[in-house]
Each structure stands twice: as C-alpha cells, then as structure tokens.
Design a protein around this motif. Structure first.
Motif: not given
Length: 383
Positions: A119-120, A156-159, A183-185
C-alpha cells in the motif's frame, strides 16, 4: 495470455524502427568461439580500444587459462575510469504479482506463492527503513503485472521514493515510451531490463505465456526508456538459461550499440545467475561457475570500460568482495527479494529468489573499506 509468435508484438506494444536487434543477433549467430586462440586473446588484451571480435575472444574458451591476465587488465580499466569508488544501493520489491509464465522465475503466474503489493503507507514505511541505513539510491521492483503494477501505481511509488533518495531506479515490466516519460517525470532516472537469454530459439519455450513472450518488445526496452528521458539503462542476461558465451556476447554488443545510438546515456551491466526460488529450490545455473562468471565480468570491463558493472547478492559474499574494485563498481546491500521485508509491521510477500549474501549496509561498507576502496552512496547531484 498466450501469443503464438514470440518474435511478434502484442496489441499496444510500441514498435521502434531500430536496427539494433538484427545487428546483435546477426553478429552472435556468426561468432564461433572455438576458433579463437591464445594469440587472439593476448592481442585483445594489448589493444587500447577493443573491437567486438576482441570481446568475443575474451569470452572464448581460449581466454579461460589467461584469467589472471584478464583480471589485471580489467582492474587497470576500472581504476582509470572509476578510481576506488564503489556505489551502494538496495532493491525494494513493492509487488510480486505477475502475468507471465516464465519457467525459471519464482514470481511466475502459475506458481503458488503468497502474492501482495505494498500500500502507499507500506511503501512509505519501507522507504523510511531503508533510508535510515544511509543509502541514497534505491531500485524499485515489481512483478510484471499490468493489472496490479500499472504505470500509475509505479509512478506513485517513484514519487514517494524521490522524497528519500537521490537516485531512483526501476526494474519493472517493459512499457512504452510515454509510460517511461511519465515515470521519469515522477522522479525515476534509471531503468534495467534483462533480456534473460538473447537466443530467440531458447527464449520461446522459456516464456510460454504473458506479454513478456514478445522477444523484440523486451529487446527495445532500453531505447524506449532513453527516448522517455531516462538517464541510465541497464542490460543483462540471466546466466544459466542458455550458452553463456553467446548470451554475454549479445549483452555487451547490445549495450555498446545503444551507447553509440544514444551517446548521452549512462550504461550499466549486470551478470545475474539462476538462483533457487520458492517454487523450485533445485534451480541452479547450468555450467556457469564462479570462474566463468569472473571471465564474463572481466570481458565486460575490457570491452566497455566506462560501463558501471553490478554484482548482486545472488553471489556469495566472498566472491563479491573479491571482484569489487577489480571489475565491479556497484553492489547491493541490506537486500531482500520479498515484498515488505524492511520495515516492522508491514505485511510481506514471497521472494523472487534466494539471495547468497545477506549482509547489512554497514557490513558491506566495512568490506569495501577493507579492500582500500570507498563506499559511495550517490554519484551525481540533481539540479
């Protein structure tokens, strides 16, 4: 999902007009490793810039008795390009759902394992626990499931990861250029995709179902990632699935051609070997022993002296310690290949494979320093 032609594409898989796959497969198909001699290997070692023919010689059986000479030459190249720095990172598995039927993988869709995705809140807890070890680079991994690990979930996980780590890498299902751009952004700047084996004939039965069955779509992943804005791309074959000489040659040629086509790209190489899984504890690399793995690593360094080379916790601690600074410039530490294994109170899912080196970040740092090398947590600054 089944697809009869493993050399075709599934619907909505982007097709690039790129000649690289044909170039790599053509050169590998015309290489006979048995023709190389000791003289060929010594000539390759003497060259300052090495050709694809030199690379093949360094991978050939004729090079095996000269492994010490390969190691000395490789160490000089490593010191010239990387000094004494050894970069550290750790992988974080955020989901182990997978829609593929790969015959060698613990995450395969038909394996009866405990599946889950974080989960987040679980992702945040794992990230905080890993950041507390001092690491500044993380590699986010998922099984290849468009349903459970779509681009929005991974972004979301990347952010979230970018709040804690200077470098966020991805080892996920191959996606289209626009998805890599998204995903890069979100904050990712590195993508690794392993072709598993570069032999299309062997690739076919190893991938009987799922979108991973498309050999050319997987092959073009690094190019799509770079077109989507990624800074770094990683290459590798899963050693033990097919003839290692040919797979290592194809991996190096693929990386070199991508570097030529995209000069600004940073190139990295990995040499993963088959490991036992939850579903099959008997899995082991066929005919790829440590001295052969070391030959591959030396050949990579001599052919691509500027490339970062990673040796993961698939390998024993003593092997990893002996190759850092000689050929390897990047190692993982504090590793788990299960989902949710870093933070207390987070539900966990089964691992993809068994690791061979379970040392903590501090223990790996101590091992690096013991060899007169410097552990580095990050090698660039975001601006």
């Amino acid at each position: 999902m089944r697809h009869t032609d493993h050399m075709g594409f599934f619907p909505r898989q982007e097709q690039l007009e790129s000649p690289l796959m044909q170039q790599v497969l053509g050169q590998v198909a015309t290489t006979d490793f048995s023709v190389f001699t000791t003289r060929d290997v010594r000539a390759a070692l003497a060259h300052r810039t090495r050709t694809p023919g030199d690379f093949a010689a360094l991978l050939s059986p004729a090079a095996a008795p000269l492994l010490e000479d390969l190691a000395l030459a490789a160490k000089r190249e490593t010191r010239d390009h990387f000094g004494t720095s050894i970069q550290l990172f750790t992988p974080l598995y955020i989901a182990n759902y997978c829609a593929n039927l790969c015959t060698y993988c613990g995450f395969a869709a038909d394996n009866r394992i405990h599946r889950m995705r974080l989960t987040p809140e679980g992702i945040d807890a794992e990230l905080r626990a890993i950041a507390a070890t001092g690491l500044e680079e993380i590699l986010l991994l998922t099984g290849e499931s468009p349903k459970f690990s779509d681009t929005a979930y991974i972004a979301d996980a990347v952010r979230r990861a970018a709040r804690h780590f200077r470098t966020v890498g991805l080892e996920i299902q191959p996606v289209n250029t626009e998805d890599y751009r998204t995903l890069h952004g979100a904050g990712a700047d590195a993508v690794s995709v392993y072709q598993e084996t570069y032999n299309p004939v062997a690739y076919d039965p190893l991938h009987p179902g799922g979108r991973k069955r498309s050999f050319p779509y997987r092959f073009q992943s690094q190019e799509r990632a770079l077109r989507g804005g990624m800074r770094s791309v990683g290459f590798g074959a899963l050693l033990g699935l097919d003839d290692w000489h040919a797979d290592a040659l194809a991996t190096g040629l693929h990386a070199a051609l991508v570097q030529q086509a995209y000069p600004a790209a940073e190139i990295s190489l990995s040499c993963p070997r088959l490991r036992p899984t939850v579903a099959d504890a008997s899995v082991n690399p066929r005919d790829v022993h440590e001295h052969q793995l070391f030959q591959i690593l030396c050949a990579y360094r001599l052919f691509l002296p500027y490339a970062s080379i990673t040796v993961s916790t698939r390998e024993r601690a003593i092997f990893r310690d002996n190759v850092i600074g000689v050929v390897a410039t990047k190692v993982s530490a504090g590793v788990s290949t299960g989902v949710g294994d870093h933070a207390e109170g987070v539900d966990s899912g089964d691992a993809q494979f068994e690791i061979a080196d379970g040392r903590s970040v501090a223990e790996v740092c101590d091992a690096v320093r013991a060899r007169g090398l410097q552990p580095v947590m990050t090698d660039h600054v975001l601006v």
